[in-house]
Design a protein around this motif. Structure first.
Motif, PDB file in Angstrom:
ATOM      1  N   UNK A   1      37.890  47.246  43.129  1.00 20.52           N
ATOM      2  CA  UNK A   1      37.598  46.308  44.200  1.00 20.52           C
ATOM      3  C   UNK A   1      36.762  45.142  43.690  1.00 20.52           C
ATOM      4  N   UNK A   2      35.938  45.393  42.708  1.00 21.80           N
ATOM      5  CA  UNK A   2      35.104  44.313  42.167  1.00 21.80           C
ATOM      6  C   UNK A   2      34.979  44.485  40.661  1.00 21.80           C
ATOM      7  N   UNK A   3      34.895  43.357  39.961  1.00 25.76           N
ATOM      8  CA  UNK A   3      34.600  43.358  38.539  1.00 25.76           C
ATOM      9  C   UNK A   3      33.400  42.443  38.308  1.00 25.76           C
ATOM     10  N   UNK A   4      32.566  42.847  37.402  1.00 25.69           N
ATOM     11  CA  UNK A   4      31.400  42.029  37.071  1.00 25.69           C
ATOM     12  C   UNK A   4      31.853  40.832  36.257  1.00 25.69           C
ATOM     13  N   UNK A   5      31.607  39.621  36.772  1.00 25.49           N
ATOM     14  CA  UNK A   5      32.116  38.410  36.129  1.00 25.49           C
ATOM     15  C   UNK A   5      31.022  37.493  35.609  1.00 25.49           C
TER      16      UNK A   5
ATOM     17  N   UNK B   1      38.576  27.846  39.992  1.00 26.25           N
ATOM     18  CA  UNK B   1      39.606  28.580  40.733  1.00 26.25           C
ATOM     19  C   UNK B   1      39.912  29.908  40.050  1.00 26.25           C
ATOM     20  N   UNK B   2      39.939  29.884  38.721  1.00 30.87           N
ATOM     21  CA  UNK B   2      40.208  31.112  37.984  1.00 30.87           C
ATOM     22  C   UNK B   2      39.135  32.150  38.257  1.00 30.87           C
ATOM     23  N   UNK B   3      37.900  31.696  38.351  1.00 33.32           N
ATOM     24  CA  UNK B   3      36.792  32.614  38.656  1.00 33.32           C
ATOM     25  C   UNK B   3      36.977  33.245  40.033  1.00 33.32           C
ATOM     26  N   UNK B   4      37.541  32.475  40.967  1.00 30.82           N
ATOM     27  CA  UNK B   4      37.734  32.989  42.327  1.00 30.82           C
ATOM     28  C   UNK B   4      38.810  34.055  42.388  1.00 30.82           C
ATOM     29  N   UNK B   5      39.877  33.880  41.619  1.00 32.30           N
ATOM     30  CA  UNK B   5      41.004  34.805  41.754  1.00 32.30           C
ATOM     31  C   UNK B   5      40.954  35.963  40.769  1.00 32.30           C
ATOM     32  N   UNK B   6      40.092  35.878  39.748  1.00 27.15           N
ATOM     33  CA  UNK B   6      40.061  36.927  38.728  1.00 27.15           C
ATOM     34  C   UNK B   6      39.763  38.319  39.281  1.00 27.15           C
ATOM     35  N   UNK B   7      38.797  38.489  40.218  1.00 24.68           N
ATOM     36  CA  UNK B   7      38.573  39.849  40.738  1.00 24.68           C
ATOM     37  C   UNK B   7      39.833  40.466  41.339  1.00 24.68           C
ATOM     38  N   UNK B   8      40.610  39.672  42.082  1.00 28.88           N
ATOM     39  CA  UNK B   8      41.842  40.197  42.670  1.00 28.88           C
ATOM     40  C   UNK B   8      42.879  40.483  41.582  1.00 28.88           C
ATOM     41  N   UNK B   9      42.982  39.589  40.604  1.00 27.90           N
ATOM     42  CA  UNK B   9      43.913  39.814  39.505  1.00 27.90           C
ATOM     43  C   UNK B   9      43.602  41.114  38.770  1.00 27.90           C
ATOM     44  N   UNK B  10      42.335  41.305  38.428  1.00 25.65           N
ATOM     45  CA  UNK B  10      41.956  42.495  37.683  1.00 25.65           C
ATOM     46  C   UNK B  10      42.160  43.760  38.504  1.00 25.65           C
TER      47      UNK B  10
ATOM     48  N   UNK C   1      49.160  25.762  39.614  1.00 26.69           N
ATOM     49  CA  UNK C   1      49.560  27.161  39.654  1.00 26.69           C
ATOM     50  C   UNK C   1      48.386  28.038  40.101  1.00 26.69           C
ATOM     51  N   UNK C   2      47.209  27.803  39.548  1.00 24.87           N
ATOM     52  CA  UNK C   2      46.048  28.631  39.902  1.00 24.87           C
ATOM     53  C   UNK C   2      45.678  28.460  41.367  1.00 24.87           C
TER      54      UNK C   2
END
Length: 1016
Positions: A474-478, A527-536, A565-566
């Motif tokens: 659900x969450x990753x430490x970023x 934007x990448x920072x925003x979507x990375x938790x969902x991607x991971x 794209x992002x």
């Protein structure tokens, strides 16, 4: 003297306490007022004395102090309550059921009177059932069965009333007006919990209304009108709310193709629908189906006739993917969430009732075709049988059965409070405490602990069907600012299934530290920072999280303009799931996406609008998924006709007419986009690989048909034309038989003809006809196969031309016909069974088709033909030694064997039965059975097997890279089917694969007699 049933005097003293003391006091007052209002003296005496009656009074307190709905029924209908306490709930339920089924009123009672009587009976039955539950008189599943019987009686009474009315009006003729449903042809199938006899307290009912035109006596052509009106009126009788309430909310949407069919469907239409386009979720739904009212004999006959659809002998690719899709949709529901107490949905939430039911149904779909004992519709019975047959552990069956009973009891109590069709626990701690008390738990914390333990147990068993996690992280430490953060992030990666957590951390870290071109701009990095938790989170849920992450990171490295794209991924979360699925299960699509990221944008265009997952709540509500699949089918029928595609392509390349390179590049982009679209639909389960073959062939044909004139025009400008010259393209292999996959090459033969007096073309640089067509076809082949900046259009294989590699690239008509008639080997005539002229000038195409047909219709000796084919099979196996002999193509009983069977049947029987020349193997086997050339059972075996192999091969083409995708089958299947090699789905599918291969091998040996002889 007030009399009470012995059951109350001897009942359990452990009745629930009142969770709302104020409401209890107010309702006792209403009780006494109602008693004094009653004109019946015994009711007044009863009301005055019952409060001091001990156990009966405590029973009423349990209702008054917890349930406004029950309180209203018991107080407003005090005369019934007196009888209920005097006779007991079991006896009262029996009396209500008997009264409802009494046919003495039939013909004299109006529909309105019946509706009133049914509604009063429903409220009384609900009260009696609730009191039996609260007092512990019956097991919760017995009460579910009681409620189901009552629902069946209501449906039967309503149907009888409507049939009798129609009979009296002359709309239909009944064999026995006093028993209207008998031999009426009206079939009423109960689905879901009604079909299983497992209705919950406030359940709606799902029914399918069918009619058998061969049984029902209705004027010719009026069946649809009569029975559709009856179906609508039946829903009104059951579901319409009046001053007396309603009987059951009634849903007809589980009928075949509900978006385009009337409320009643003929038996013939229903059987045709299930046979031709029925889906796995409908098979799962029909597991629960049973005749609940109407013409019971006709209902049983329908289910027997449809049993082949429900119970498949083998678990095929489509079924595995659909089971996975159903599970994914169940998990994706809004109400699913994490396991909790407050607000948790005990039906749809994790660890809930739905998971137990689907755990059972999924395994029935897997094993039921082979084991008749598993073809039942009761959840607990099927769990017990699964255990006794060794399909699941006995401990799992015991734990799930116990959990099912307890969760169903909770579900009943939740619904008893206000007669609401809800399955969610109260959202507040206070509310949970009150519910616990209503369930007889004085220790609310103990109730919470038991509930959490039960939900976790169920969820654990449920996930084991697939050997997969239910959800990713659900969450990753970023925050990459400290070493401590790095260690915590790596621990998270490891906990979520990444085998190389350090590499995973470094990969993601590179996205935000300038090492990835896609995130070099500040906006892109944000934007990448925003979507990375969902991607991971999505990557963590893949079969191979590390590989999925690596592919996605490589994809990012190849994107030059990434921000669009992002941002698209940011505002369209469904695309994140799709990208993950592509990266994890379809490396071929992943490679294309890396070469052309713009392909993802086409996902949002109109033809991809159907890709978004529905917000369905379970098996009963997958209708929208069925409609979506239907829309995809219609899309390919309407927009992927060869004429439409060729016109579209010609119109587009018209602007590049004088620029061959631009034409080649545009064609490659156009074809890749179309094939990518098909690949996504296969990936999502809206097309099977076999269904995808036709549109894939049309794409290839359109590309060839639109490119050849462009090449020819440029060629003619230099070399002129050949007098009387005509060119034809013959497609063989998978293009010829319309069985292409997303990775198929094209097997082509070029044949030309010309005026025999012509010696050379008439251009500035004349060529002899032989040179002319050789160079023209070579140039055309280069246009198809040459790699440009947009890649190749298609690979082309010319080895099937006369004399193979040593023959000229383009063959004259005279030489082609002479070769096929005098010099061709048996294996070349095998290839010719799939030959199809896809392009021709003048009458050359018709002439070629006729001559090919004549060659194939020659009389052949069965023994010699079989020996030649067996020898060729052995030769191919020998040449493919080194691993390929174990693939689905070359293995014993694999694709090669079954295709050779079809080719043998065509070559041997075509002389007397030319209609067997149908090119694709599936059609050949069906026709051979119809012509009685082989046993019908053999025809069905082989037709089913070729579809199995084609779908599997198409899946493997998506699921692996390289030119031999079948070799690493374990990895490909594990990835594409979303199941690890130890899972039930995977192991049962592999069992079906082995069974299919053995069946084909046996038929090969029996159908192809003769000895093996060497080929030169």
């Amino acid at each position: 003297m007030v009399e009470f049933s012995e059951i109350w005097r001897a009942g359990s003293p452990e009745l629930p306490g009142a969770s709302d003391p104020d409401a209890l006091a107010a309702r006792w007052e209403q009780w006494h007022t109602a008693g004094t209002r009653s004109p019946d003296a015994p009711d007044a005496v009863f009301a005055a004395s019952v409060q001091d009656s001990g156990q009966p009074a405590r029973l009423l307190e349990a209702a008054f102090g917890n349930s406004p709905y029950l309180s209203h029924i018991l107080i407003e209908d005090i005369g019934f309550t007196r009888l209920l306490l005097a006779e007991g709930p079991i006896a009262m339920m029996s009396e209500l059921l008997a009264d409802l089924m009494d046919r003495s009123r039939l013909g004299s009672e109006t529909r309105a009177e019946l509706m009133t009587r049914m509604r009063i009976a429903k409220k009384r039955f609900a009260a009696a059932l609730a009191m039996a539950d609260i007092a512990g008189c019956r097991d919760v599943m017995s009460l579910a069965s009681d409620l189901s019987r009552f629902a069946c009686a209501c449906i039967e009474s309503g149907a009888s009333q409507l049939l009798r009315e129609a009979h009296d009006r002359g709309k239909l003729r009944l064999q026995n007006p006093e028993q209207p449903t008998l031999a009426s042809g009206l079939i009423l199938l109960g689905m879901g919990k009604l079909g299983a006899g497992e209705l919950n307290y406030s359940s709606d009912i799902d029914i399918i209304v069918l009619f058998d035109e061969d049984i029902s006596e209705v004027d010719f052509g009026a069946h649809q009108q009569v029975f559709s009106r009856l179906a609508r009126n039946l829903v009104e009788i059951l579901a319409r709310r009046t001053a007396d309430g309603y009987v059951f909310r009634t849903d007809l949407r589980l009928r075949p193709d509900p978006s385009s069919t009337p409320p009643a469907v003929s038996v013939k239409a229903a059987l045709a629908y299930y046979r031709n386009v029925g889906q796995t979720w409908e098979r799962a739904a029909l597991i629960k189906a049973r005749p609940v009212a109407g013409d019971m004999e006709a209902g049983r006959a329908f289910l027997e006739a449809n049993s082949g659809f429900i119970w498949r002998r083998h678990l095929d690719f489509a079924s595995v993917r659909d089971i996975q899709t159903i599970k994914r949709q169940i998990n994706a529901n809004k109400g699913v969430g994490e396991i909790s107490v407050e607000g948790h949905n005990v039906k749809l939430g994790r660890g809930g009732i739905r998971e137990i039911e689907f755990f059972t149904q999924a395994q029935q779909l897997i094993w039921g075709g082979q084991t008749e004992e598993l073809r039942g519709n009761e959840t607990l019975t099927m769990l017990s049988r699964l255990a006794s047959l060794g399909r699941i552990r006995m401990s799992a069956a015991d734990e799930l059965s116990s959990a099912y009973r307890w969760l169903r009891r909770i579900e009943h109590r939740i619904q008893m409070i206000d007669d609401q069709q809800t399955h969610s626990l109260p959202s507040s701690g206070d509310g949970v405490d009150r519910l616990a008390l209503f369930l007889g738990h004085s220790d609310a914390e103990g109730f919470r602990e038991e509930l959490l333990r039960t939900l976790k147990t169920v969820n654990s068993h449920y996930d084991q069907i697939f050997e997969r996690k239910t959800s990713g992280a659900r969450e990753f430490e970023l925050d990459f600012g400290s070493e401590d953060t790095r260690e915590r992030a790596q621990d998270t990666f490891a906990a979520q299934g990444f085998r190389q957590p350090q590499l995973a951390w470094e990969t993601v870290h590179g996205w935000f530290t300038g090492r990835t071109r896609a995130t070099k701009s500040e906006r892109a990095a944000t934007v990448m920072m925003e979507i990375t938790p969902r991607l991971l989170a999505e990557f963590a849920n893949a079969v191979d999280p590390d590989l999925t992450l690596a592919r996605f990171s490589g994809f990012l490295d190849r994107i030059s303009r990434s921000i669009g794209l992002l941002e698209m991924l940011s505002v369209q979360p469904v695309l994140i799931e799709l990208v993950c699925e592509i990266m994890s299960t379809a490396p071929r699509l992943s490679e294309w996406l890396g070469q052309d990221p713009g392909l993802l944008e086409s996902v949002l265009q109109n033809e991809f609008a159907d890709l978004e997952l529905p917000e369905d709540l379970g098996l009963e509500e997958h209708v929208s998924s069925s409609a979506r699949r239907g829309l995809v089918q219609v899309h390919y029928q309407l927009e992927f006709g060869r004429h439409q595609l060729t016109s579209e392509l010609n119109e587009s390349i018209g602007q590049f007419r004088n620029d061959l390179q631009s034409v080649l590049d545009f064609q490659r982009r156009w074809a890749r986009r179309k094939i990518f679209q098909i690949g996504i639909h296969v990936l999502r389960g809206y097309l099977t690989p076999a269904e995808a073959s036709t549109p894939l062939c049309r794409i290839a044909e359109s590309c060839l048909e639109s490119l050849l004139p462009v090449i020819t025009e440029e060629f003619e400008a230099r070399h002129g034309v050949v007098d009387g010259g005509k060119l034809a393209i013959i497609a063989c292999g998978k293009l010829g038989s319309r069985e292409m996959t997303v990775a198929s090459d094209l097997d082509l033969i070029f044949v030309y003809d010309h005026d025999e007096r012509c010696q050379a073309s008439d251009g500035d640089k004349p060529l002899s006809p032989t040179q002319y067509y050789a160079k023209l076809c070579r140039r055309f082949l280069n246009g198809v196969t040459a790699p440009t900046a947009e890649g190749r259009l298609f690979e082309v294989d010319m080895r099937l031309r006369p004399s193979g590699k040593s023959g000229p690239i383009a063959c004259s008509l005279e030489r082609f016909l002479k070769y096929q008639n005098e010099d061709a080997w048996t294996w070349e005539h095998q290839a010719l069974t799939r030959a199809r002229v896809i392009y021709a000038e003048g009458d050359l195409g018709d002439h070629l088709s006729a001559e090919i047909h004549r060659v194939l219709c020659k009389s052949r000796d069965a023994g010699g033909l079989a020996a030649d084919i067996r020898a060729m099979r052995q030769r191919i196996r020998t040449e493919s030694a080194g691993g390929d002999e174990n693939t689905i193509k070359h293995r014993r009983g694999g694709i090669l064997d079954i295709e050779f069977i079809a080719q043998f049947l065509q070559l041997f029987h075509a002389s007397l039965h030319p209609q067997i020349l149908l090119r694709d193997s599936h059609s050949v086997f069906i026709k051979a059975g119809e012509l009685d050339l082989i046993e019908r059972s053999t025809s069905e075996d082989l037709a089913e097997a070729i579809v199995f192999w084609r779908n599997l091969q198409g899946l493997l083409m998506l699921g692996t890279e390289g030119s031999h995708p079948e070799i690493d089958m374990d990895k490909a299947l594990g990835s594409s089917l979303g199941a690890d090699s130890g899972g039930v789905l995977y192991s049962s599918f592999m069992g079906s694969l082995e069974d299919t291969a053995e069946l084909v091998a046996c038929h090969f040996d029996s159908l192809l007699p003769g000895r093996v002889q060497d080929l030169p």
